[in-house]
Design an enzyme around this catalytic site. Structure first.
Site, short mmCIF file in Angstrom:
data_model
loop_
_atom_site.label_atom_id
_atom_site.label_comp_id
_atom_site.label_asym_id
_atom_site.label_seq_id
_atom_site.Cartn_x
_atom_site.Cartn_y
_atom_site.Cartn_z
N TYR A 191 11.34 3.65 5.54
CA TYR A 191 11.31 3.26 4.12
C TYR A 191 12.60 3.70 3.45
O TYR A 191 12.87 4.91 3.30
CB TYR A 191 10.13 3.91 3.40
CG TYR A 191 8.76 3.56 3.94
CD1 TYR A 191 8.54 2.42 4.70
CD2 TYR A 191 7.67 4.38 3.68
CE1 TYR A 191 7.29 2.11 5.20
CE2 TYR A 191 6.40 4.08 4.16
CZ TYR A 191 6.22 2.94 4.93
OH TYR A 191 4.97 2.65 5.41
N HIS A 234 4.55 4.12 14.05
CA HIS A 234 4.48 3.09 13.02
C HIS A 234 4.14 1.72 13.60
O HIS A 234 3.33 0.97 13.04
CB HIS A 234 5.82 3.04 12.30
CG HIS A 234 5.77 2.44 10.94
ND1 HIS A 234 6.78 2.62 10.02
CD2 HIS A 234 4.85 1.69 10.30
CE1 HIS A 234 6.48 1.99 8.91
NE2 HIS A 234 5.32 1.41 9.05
N PRO A 285 -4.48 -1.49 0.16
CA PRO A 285 -5.90 -1.65 -0.16
C PRO A 285 -6.17 -2.56 -1.36
O PRO A 285 -7.30 -2.97 -1.57
CB PRO A 285 -6.37 -0.22 -0.44
CG PRO A 285 -5.13 0.46 -0.95
CD PRO A 285 -4.01 -0.13 -0.15
N ARG A 305 -1.40 -5.62 -1.87
CA ARG A 305 -0.07 -5.68 -2.48
C ARG A 305 -0.11 -6.19 -3.92
O ARG A 305 0.77 -6.92 -4.37
CB ARG A 305 0.87 -6.52 -1.63
CG ARG A 305 1.05 -5.96 -0.23
CD ARG A 305 1.98 -6.79 0.64
NE ARG A 305 2.10 -6.14 1.94
CZ ARG A 305 1.26 -6.31 2.96
NH1 ARG A 305 0.23 -7.14 2.81
NH2 ARG A 305 1.42 -5.68 4.09
N ALA A 324 -5.56 -8.60 -9.81
CA ALA A 324 -5.69 -9.76 -10.70
C ALA A 324 -4.62 -9.77 -11.78
O ALA A 324 -4.75 -10.41 -12.81
CB ALA A 324 -7.09 -9.82 -11.34
#
Length: 332
Positions: free
Chosen positions: A64, A130, A210, A213, A218
């Protein structure tokens, strides 16, 4: 909606001798890459607030930001290391725009030492592979990871995005505390074989993305409204006709959440928490507002009627589009 308890409930990854973590963790990836421009000062504030709320399970990886995220997390933990359960990952090498998967024992040893240095710590609580390179026997890789445990550099071992068969092979070499895989109302592929295998082996499931993304919140903007360097612009589920269909599904979740006095993101996290005590979602954010909203989900309990309504609104095969472009994996 119940109020957030600062002493967030704990869950154990990996059976009775496993790793105790907060029921919700914090994914730190987006603080350094993939989701538009980050702000280090705000990101460190978010990490500190997570610890204050009892959300002690922090997730990063050496890829990352090409190490920048581990360095950021390390700076945030100065003076607070003992409050955190720290997870990082190895296995994805970056050379410019090229990414390769490396699982050799030699690389694993070097990657661990480099992560420890960037994080500024003397041990990693949970060290994941990973991604898996199928050309390297997983038993060989896990053997090298187990040596890190014996050396005291790592406390517990994990894998990410592997099959049930690979998980069984790995567990035959050393106890695996956690499997990190994408899991949400929008991604339920692992329920058929992988989750049952993890439970058979007493391996906890750490659920990344979860809230899919942001889709399940909404509130995700249209793809062309996202920052130019936000990789969701190119994700099949959040662009084109797929996005229209999937947003309609997310809207159904929002309506159920509204009736319960929750946000759609909170309901999505509460649904995951209800799937078993061995599941720990790690929603990622770099904004204090969303951290606190997510953290509050740890104290929410859905009724059987709400759980059924969610499954009816979002059947397992309802979401359109693969998780990645041409199933190419970008970060996690």
């Amino acid at each position: 909606m119940q109020s957030q308890n600062a002493a967030m409930n704990r869950r154990t990854l990996g059976g009775k001798d496993g790793l105790e973590v907060s029921a919700l963790g914090l994914g730190c990836m987006g603080m350094s890459e993939f989701y538009g421009q980050g702000d280090e000062k705000e990101s460190i504030t978010v990490i500190h607030r997570a610890l204050d709320l009892g959300m002690n399970f922090l997730d990063t990886a050496d890829m990352y930001g090409s190490g920048a995220n581990e360095e950021l997390v390390g700076r945030a933990l100065k003076g607070r290391r003992e409050e955190a359960v720290l997870a990082t990952k190895f296995g994805i090498r970056r050379d410019g725009g090229t990414r390769t998967v490396e699982n050799s024992p030699e690389y694993i040893r070097a990657a661990c030492d480099a992560s420890l240095k960037r994080l500024g710590v003397d041990h990693i609580d949970l060290y994941y592979m990973h991604r898996r390179n199928p050309d390297v026997p997983v038993e060989e890789s896990v053997g090298a990871m187990a040596e890190l445990v014996r050396q005291g550099k790592v406390r517990h071992l994990g894998l990410s995005e592997v099959s049930a068969d690979t998980l069984r092979k790995a567990a035959s070499v050393h106890a695996i505390a956690a499997l990190q895989s994408e899991y949400s109302l929008f991604t339920r592929d692992l329920e058929a074989e992988i989750l049952p295998a993890a439970r058979e082996l007493e391996v906890g499931l750490v659920a990344y993305s979860p809230i899919s993304r942001g889709l399940l919140s909404a509130a995700l903007p249209d793809a062309d409204e996202l920052a130019a360097d936000d990789f969701r612009r190119h994700m099949p589920r959040s662009s084109g006709e797929n996005a229209v269909h999937n947003r309609a599904l997310a809207e159904q979740v929002r309506k159920i959440a509204d009736e319960a006095g929750m946000t759609a993101a909170q309901m999505s996290l509460a649904w995951l928490l209800a799937q078993g005590e061995d599941i720990v979602p790690i929603p990622g954010t770099k904004r204090l507002k969303y951290l606190e909203e997510n953290a509050a989900a740890a104290s929410l309990t859905l009724t059987p009627g709400q759980l059924e309504a969610l499954v009816q609104a979002v059947p397992a095969d309802a979401v359109r589009g693969p998780r990645y472009p041409s199933m190419r994996e970008i970060g996690n």
